[in-house]
Write a protein that holds these residues in place. Structure first.
Motif, PDB file in Angstrom:
ATOM      1  N   PHE C   8       0.258  -8.954  -1.001  1.00 26.48           N
ATOM      2  CA  PHE C   8      -0.536  -7.847  -1.551  1.00 26.48           C
ATOM      3  C   PHE C   8       0.321  -6.945  -2.427  1.00 26.48           C
ATOM      4  O   PHE C   8      -0.043  -6.610  -3.557  1.00 26.48           O
ATOM      5  CB  PHE C   8      -1.159  -7.041  -0.402  1.00 26.48           C
ATOM      6  N   ILE C   9       1.506  -6.558  -1.936  1.00 28.93           N
ATOM      7  CA  ILE C   9       2.364  -5.656  -2.711  1.00 28.93           C
ATOM      8  C   ILE C   9       2.828  -6.323  -3.998  1.00 28.93           C
ATOM      9  O   ILE C   9       2.808  -5.724  -5.079  1.00 28.93           O
ATOM     10  CB  ILE C   9       3.555  -5.197  -1.851  1.00 28.93           C
ATOM     11  N   GLY C  10       3.195  -7.622  -3.886  1.00 29.11           N
ATOM     12  CA  GLY C  10       3.642  -8.330  -5.092  1.00 29.11           C
ATOM     13  C   GLY C  10       2.560  -8.391  -6.149  1.00 29.11           C
ATOM     14  O   GLY C  10       2.794  -8.065  -7.323  1.00 29.11           O
ATOM     15  N   VAL C  11       1.339  -8.790  -5.745  1.00 30.48           N
ATOM     16  CA  VAL C  11       0.234  -8.916  -6.698  1.00 30.48           C
ATOM     17  C   VAL C  11      -0.126  -7.559  -7.289  1.00 30.48           C
ATOM     18  O   VAL C  11      -0.351  -7.420  -8.495  1.00 30.48           O
ATOM     19  CB  VAL C  11      -0.992  -9.556  -6.006  1.00 30.48           C
ATOM     20  N   PHE C  12      -0.118  -6.513  -6.440  1.00 28.42           N
ATOM     21  CA  PHE C  12      -0.523  -5.191  -6.923  1.00 28.42           C
ATOM     22  C   PHE C  12       0.500  -4.634  -7.925  1.00 28.42           C
ATOM     23  O   PHE C  12       0.128  -4.023  -8.924  1.00 28.42           O
ATOM     24  CB  PHE C  12      -0.706  -4.241  -5.737  1.00 28.42           C
ATOM     25  N   LEU C  31      -0.961   6.917 -18.121  1.00 26.82           N
ATOM     26  CA  LEU C  31      -0.404   5.726 -17.479  1.00 26.82           C
ATOM     27  C   LEU C  31      -1.507   4.800 -16.961  1.00 26.82           C
ATOM     28  O   LEU C  31      -1.579   3.640 -17.330  1.00 26.82           O
ATOM     29  CB  LEU C  31       0.512   6.131 -16.322  1.00 26.82           C
ATOM     30  N   PHE C  32      -2.362   5.324 -16.091  1.00 21.09           N
ATOM     31  CA  PHE C  32      -3.388   4.476 -15.471  1.00 21.09           C
ATOM     32  C   PHE C  32      -4.726   5.197 -15.501  1.00 21.09           C
ATOM     33  O   PHE C  32      -4.792   6.427 -15.471  1.00 21.09           O
ATOM     34  CB  PHE C  32      -3.044   4.156 -14.013  1.00 21.09           C
ATOM     35  N   HIS C  33      -5.788   4.401 -15.540  1.00 24.71           N
ATOM     36  CA  HIS C  33      -7.129   4.930 -15.361  1.00 24.71           C
ATOM     37  C   HIS C  33      -7.514   4.697 -13.901  1.00 24.71           C
ATOM     38  O   HIS C  33      -7.203   3.644 -13.357  1.00 24.71           O
ATOM     39  CB  HIS C  33      -8.099   4.209 -16.296  1.00 24.71           C
ATOM     40  N   VAL C  38      -8.667   1.198  -8.757  1.00 29.64           N
ATOM     41  CA  VAL C  38      -9.593   0.746  -7.714  1.00 29.64           C
ATOM     42  C   VAL C  38      -9.845  -0.749  -7.856  1.00 29.64           C
ATOM     43  O   VAL C  38      -9.770  -1.518  -6.875  1.00 29.64           O
ATOM     44  CB  VAL C  38     -10.913   1.538  -7.787  1.00 29.64           C
ATOM     45  N   ALA C  39     -10.091  -1.195  -9.119  1.00 26.64           N
ATOM     46  CA  ALA C  39     -10.316  -2.622  -9.359  1.00 26.64           C
ATOM     47  C   ALA C  39      -9.085  -3.418  -8.943  1.00 26.64           C
ATOM     48  O   ALA C  39      -9.202  -4.486  -8.318  1.00 26.64           O
ATOM     49  CB  ALA C  39     -10.633  -2.855 -10.839  1.00 26.64           C
ATOM     50  N   GLY C  40      -7.892  -2.888  -9.244  1.00 22.18           N
ATOM     51  CA  GLY C  40      -6.664  -3.591  -8.895  1.00 22.18           C
ATOM     52  C   GLY C  40      -6.494  -3.720  -7.396  1.00 22.18           C
ATOM     53  O   GLY C  40      -6.086  -4.768  -6.907  1.00 22.18           O
ATOM     54  N   LEU C  41      -6.826  -2.658  -6.645  1.00 19.84           N
ATOM     55  CA  LEU C  41      -6.726  -2.728  -5.186  1.00 19.84           C
ATOM     56  C   LEU C  41      -7.616  -3.833  -4.634  1.00 19.84           C
ATOM     57  O   LEU C  41      -7.197  -4.630  -3.792  1.00 19.84           O
ATOM     58  CB  LEU C  41      -7.130  -1.385  -4.569  1.00 19.84           C
ATOM     59  N   SER C  44      -6.275  -7.282  -5.625  1.00 18.11           N
ATOM     60  CA  SER C  44      -5.061  -7.626  -4.890  1.00 18.11           C
ATOM     61  C   SER C  44      -5.370  -8.009  -3.451  1.00 18.11           C
ATOM     62  O   SER C  44      -4.778  -8.950  -2.908  1.00 18.11           O
ATOM     63  CB  SER C  44      -4.084  -6.453  -4.901  1.00 18.11           C
ATOM     64  N   LEU C  45      -6.325  -7.278  -2.826  1.00 17.93           N
ATOM     65  CA  LEU C  45      -6.686  -7.611  -1.439  1.00 17.93           C
ATOM     66  C   LEU C  45      -7.278  -9.008  -1.363  1.00 17.93           C
ATOM     67  O   LEU C  45      -6.904  -9.812  -0.499  1.00 17.93           O
ATOM     68  CB  LEU C  45      -7.692  -6.585  -0.899  1.00 17.93           C
ATOM     69  N   VAL C  46      -8.193  -9.337  -2.299  1.00 15.01           N
ATOM     70  CA  VAL C  46      -8.819 -10.666  -2.288  1.00 15.01           C
ATOM     71  C   VAL C  46      -7.762 -11.734  -2.542  1.00 15.01           C
ATOM     72  O   VAL C  46      -7.681 -12.754  -1.835  1.00 15.01           O
ATOM     73  CB  VAL C  46      -9.946 -10.731  -3.346  1.00 15.01           C
ATOM     74  N   ALA C  47      -6.890 -11.493  -3.552  1.00 15.17           N
ATOM     75  CA  ALA C  47      -5.865 -12.481  -3.888  1.00 15.17           C
ATOM     76  C   ALA C  47      -4.911 -12.690  -2.722  1.00 15.17           C
ATOM     77  O   ALA C  47      -4.524 -13.819  -2.409  1.00 15.17           O
ATOM     78  CB  ALA C  47      -5.096 -12.028  -5.130  1.00 15.17           C
TER      79      ALA C  47
END
Lengths: 121, 95, 172
Positions: C8-12, C31-33, C38-41, C44-47
């Protein structure tokens, strides 16, 4: 010329020197293994400096622009780091795959003083 | 003409294109199949560097996205060709 | 659980690098929207749920736990890479080589340790991994400037330098 320009000239000069040296090494060395030495190491090292120069360029443009345009240069820096990571992980693995294929198909190392692999079966 | 960072990037891209030409010469000369794969691998790495340089010159980030995909696909291609060379040799010995 | 967290940490982190600079000057500046985060979290959880058995084998968690050591390793590795390139530069110009394929037994048990060692020495002075095995400890290295060595320890020191020790500290 300001500091940004000088930093980019130094980084890009190192990168060009080593990448061109690697391609010349492809012709200078006698067999596939020594050519792999020349090609893999120099192009990886050159790419590190090339991408470092692009990151410096992105930082330089970040100081010039403001507002919404700043995002695109941050994006350039982030994606460049990902491209560098992709190269760093794939290059040595690819070189190893080529060397193993060459040795298993029976390409002998030229001018070799020692070849332990001949005993393996 | 001013001599700033973008002109230096253009010179770098030209030099890398020269490097691709030198590597292509080895790709044509051979003599063995692994030699050609080494040259192809070198060309792929230089193309990724060239794309990143062009992305900075044109200020189009899409070029770097394509460079990342190109790097991963070319790695797959190199692995596949290496495996193919190994397998062809084994088949020849079996016959 | 540790493998899930590691993936999870690696993918995120990779995702954060990819969406750097998408912001509109809101909470996270340019930097970030927050929608991207939220989409990334979620992604990453699914991946991590799907890929944790592929990327995060139980033996690989040691590298995750020893992450600070990895940060120390990077400058060591980069210095060796710079030295290797200068050596190749000298060889391309002078044409003096003394190549050979040597067998070493670095005494690494796990696949991760072998992978780290093999990939490191491919990019460090004068060496290139030709063959390594899942089930055997030996590795075959193409060495561009062979030095005459008597014992295996001398040979490992000549081929790997300090990297055999580094691979052991990182992965075993």
């Amino acid at each position: 010329m300001d500091g940004w320009t000088i930093a980019m000239i130094v980084l890009l000069a190192i990168s060009i020197f080593f990448i061109l040296l690697g391609t010349i090494g492809l012709h200078r060395f006698p067999d596939v293994y020594t050519r792999l030495h020349a090609a893999t190491k120099t192009t990886t090292f050159g790419s590190i400096f090339l991408i470092a120069a692009v990151i410096v360029y992105g930082a330089f443009r970040l100081t010039e622009v403001s507002g919404d345009n700043a995002g695109s240069f941050m994006h350039l820096i982030g994606m460049s780091i990902i491209a560098l990571l992709a190269l760093l992980f794939t290059n040595p693995t690819g070189a190893h795959a080529i060397a193993r294929a060459a040795r298993r198909t029976g390409v002998e190392p030229e001018q070799a003083v020692i070849d332990d692999y001949r005993e393996v079966k | 003409m001013t001599f700033g960072p973008s002109e230096i990037l253009l010179i770098t891209v030209a030099a890398l294109a020269l490097g691709i030409l030198i590597s292509l010469l080895r790709l044509f000369l051979g003599p063995t199949a692994p030699d050609r794969v080494v040259a192809l691998d070198t060309v792929n790495t230089i193309v990724v560097g060239l794309m990143v340089g062009l992305a900075a010159y044109y200020e189009e980030v899409v070029f770097v996205d394509i460079a990342v995909v190109y790097a991963l696909l070319s790695f797959g291609a190199t692995m596949f060709i290496a495996r193919y060379i190994e397998r062809t040799k084994e088949n020849q010995e079996a016959v | 659980m540790l493998t899930f967290l590691m993936t999870f940490i690696g993918v995120f982190l990779l995702y954060l690098l990819m969406v750097l600079g998408t912001g509109d000057g809101g909470t996270f500046g340019y930097l970030f929207h927050w929608e991207e985060l939220v989409a990334g979290l979620i992604i990453s959880l699914v991946a991590a749920a799907i890929a944790r058995t592929v990327l995060g084998k139980a033996e690989n968690t040691k590298l995750f736990v020893r992450f600070p050591l990895f940060l120390v390793y990077i400058p060591v590795w980069f210095a060796a890479l710079a030295k290797a390139n200068l050596q190749v530069a000298v060889m391309v110009i002078t044409g003096k080589i003394r190549p050979g394929i040597v067998r070493i037994e670095p005494g690494l048990k796990t696949n991760l340790g072998k992978t780290i060692l093999a990939n490191s020495i491919t990019l460090t002075p004068g060496t290139l991994t030709v063959d390594a095995f899942d089930d055997r400890e030996e590795m075959y290295i193409h060495w561009i400037k062979v030095k005459d060595t008597k014992t295996m320890d001398e040979r490992i020191k000549g081929v790997c330098g300090s990297f055999a020790g580094w691979a052991r500290r990182l992965a075993e």
